[in-house]
Scaffold this motif. Sequence first.
Motif, PDB file in Angstrom:
ATOM      1  N   ASN A  65       8.298  -4.555   1.606  1.00 32.62           N
ATOM      2  CA  ASN A  65       7.468  -5.213   2.624  1.00 32.62           C
ATOM      3  C   ASN A  65       6.519  -4.192   3.257  1.00 32.62           C
ATOM      4  O   ASN A  65       6.518  -3.977   4.471  1.00 32.62           O
ATOM      5  CB  ASN A  65       8.340  -5.866   3.696  1.00 32.62           C
ATOM      6  CG  ASN A  65       9.115  -7.050   3.147  1.00 32.62           C
ATOM      7  OD1 ASN A  65       8.769  -7.591   2.105  1.00 32.62           O
ATOM      8  ND2 ASN A  65      10.151  -7.455   3.837  1.00 32.62           N
ATOM      9  N   ILE A  66       5.714  -3.555   2.399  1.00 33.54           N
ATOM     10  CA  ILE A  66       4.964  -2.371   2.825  1.00 33.54           C
ATOM     11  C   ILE A  66       3.488  -2.668   3.058  1.00 33.54           C
ATOM     12  O   ILE A  66       2.641  -1.803   2.850  1.00 33.54           O
ATOM     13  CB  ILE A  66       5.129  -1.230   1.804  1.00 33.54           C
ATOM     14  CG1 ILE A  66       4.811  -1.714   0.380  1.00 33.54           C
ATOM     15  CG2 ILE A  66       6.523  -0.656   1.876  1.00 33.54           C
ATOM     16  CD1 ILE A  66       4.820  -0.610  -0.641  1.00 33.54           C
ATOM     17  N   ASP A  67       3.166  -3.866   3.499  1.00 33.45           N
ATOM     18  CA  ASP A  67       1.806  -4.149   3.917  1.00 33.45           C
ATOM     19  C   ASP A  67       1.495  -3.280   5.132  1.00 33.45           C
ATOM     20  O   ASP A  67       2.096  -3.457   6.194  1.00 33.45           O
ATOM     21  CB  ASP A  67       1.661  -5.633   4.277  1.00 33.45           C
ATOM     22  CG  ASP A  67       0.249  -6.009   4.707  1.00 33.45           C
ATOM     23  OD1 ASP A  67      -0.564  -5.096   4.955  1.00 33.45           O
ATOM     24  OD2 ASP A  67      -0.030  -7.214   4.817  1.00 33.45           O
ATOM     25  N   PRO A  68       0.573  -2.324   5.016  1.00 36.69           N
ATOM     26  CA  PRO A  68       0.362  -1.382   6.121  1.00 36.69           C
ATOM     27  C   PRO A  68      -0.176  -2.024   7.387  1.00 36.69           C
ATOM     28  O   PRO A  68      -0.153  -1.399   8.456  1.00 36.69           O
ATOM     29  CB  PRO A  68      -0.638  -0.378   5.540  1.00 36.69           C
ATOM     30  CG  PRO A  68      -1.341  -1.120   4.453  1.00 36.69           C
ATOM     31  CD  PRO A  68      -0.306  -2.048   3.867  1.00 36.69           C
ATOM     32  N   SER A  69      -0.644  -3.265   7.285  1.00 39.68           N
ATOM     33  CA  SER A  69      -1.128  -3.949   8.487  1.00 39.68           C
ATOM     34  C   SER A  69       0.011  -4.359   9.409  1.00 39.68           C
ATOM     35  O   SER A  69      -0.216  -4.633  10.594  1.00 39.68           O
ATOM     36  CB  SER A  69      -1.949  -5.189   8.100  1.00 39.68           C
ATOM     37  OG  SER A  69      -3.107  -4.817   7.387  1.00 39.68           O
ATOM     38  N   ASP A  70       1.242  -4.416   8.867  1.00 38.80           N
ATOM     39  CA  ASP A  70       2.372  -4.850   9.679  1.00 38.80           C
ATOM     40  C   ASP A  70       2.704  -3.853  10.785  1.00 38.80           C
ATOM     41  O   ASP A  70       2.862  -4.233  11.949  1.00 38.80           O
ATOM     42  CB  ASP A  70       3.604  -5.078   8.804  1.00 38.80           C
ATOM     43  CG  ASP A  70       3.485  -6.305   7.930  1.00 38.80           C
ATOM     44  OD1 ASP A  70       2.551  -7.099   8.132  1.00 38.80           O
ATOM     45  OD2 ASP A  70       4.327  -6.471   7.026  1.00 38.80           O
TER      46      ASP A  70
END
Length: 412
Positions: free
Chosen positions: A258-263
């Motif tokens: 779950n490495i979407d950097p926007s999170d």
Amino acid sequence: MPFTGHVAPICAVAQALVTRGHDVRVYTGAAFRRRVESAGAALVPWQIAPDFDENDLSATFPRVVGKKGLGQLLINVQDVFIRTAPAQVEDLRTAWERTPWDAIAGDEVSLGGALFAEQTGGVRATVALLPLNLSGTHGPPSGMGIAPGRNPFTRTRDAALRAAVPLISRPLRRPLAQARAAVGLPPSARAFDKVAFSPRLVVASGVPQLDYERTDRPPSVHFVGELRAPTTVAAELPRWWGDLDGRRVVHVTQGTQNIDPSDLIRPALEALADRDVLVVVATGVSGRDELPFAVPGNARVAGFLPYAELLPRTDVVITNGGWGGVLAALSHGIPLVIAGGDLDKPEIAARVAWAGAGVNLKTGTPTAAKVAAGFDRIMADESFRDAAARVGADLRSRGGAPRAAELLESLV
């Protein structure tokens, strides 16, 4: 299971066993061959079982797409852990027939190893690499991110939640029954944790302080602190490593799933852009040393970073709450700001907050303002650093991988 956060501590235990003179094989994904062999063990790769890419689960398990929270957790358990178990058993049987072993130890979601041991009557242990998720007689069920009750009202809440577990976990019953039938085992009413955890020996990463100091754990559970292999080879450092000198360092990580950097990474960078700190970001993907958006001048980015070199120079860690990274930070006495949104992350955040060693943001997608507020709390209140130091001292005292190897020896 072939996840970096599982393979790394298992390889640390494997290396400790090899050091003690044992022959060790590690059954996991082929992508981890170098890591397994560098521990002195032999790789038994997933072959019949569907070897998958942890950074692209949906390519192998399409039902995980778009799932969050409890929905994601249940789908992951069904598809990734349970439905792959019969094929894991086939792989293990092939390896067994080639060269039998004296004992098998698996992480707490390696259901194939548990079913194979049940099928053959072999000696089995569990090496727990996640917050201990054993059902008990006190407190709320693990995994809900809820601290144990301290008054009659919250204790009644805990009891009600424990009673609801069979209903909550009902979606797992059919896949479990199908997996057992596929490998020729008789039907069983046991829940997932009762199947997955060895009743004889559970070698648990962590410490009781990160388990709510629960008193209802069976005597088979032994906490061993952080499972980490000793560093023997100097790591290759990024070109910007010298920028850490003389700076207050904040490490930001979203782990390897779950490495979407926007999170988390983006709001953390925004929160700290004007602070007198150096923000060191790990993207969680080897070779991915850039982010898909501009970063402030006080930020440095790499795919992975050598924790043995980074953490002694780090003042605060901002993280999504992966268990291995949390234990590594706390082992160095570093307080945490945790944005745990999925899978076991809310539970980890709740445990760290209960121990007083960090701030729980109670979301996996915080705003920059929320990250800034959590960071400011850590910096203003020395109790967080004091608690992190206490937890760290306990983690370091538990023996780590060598103690885990000693316990596993007791099986044979």
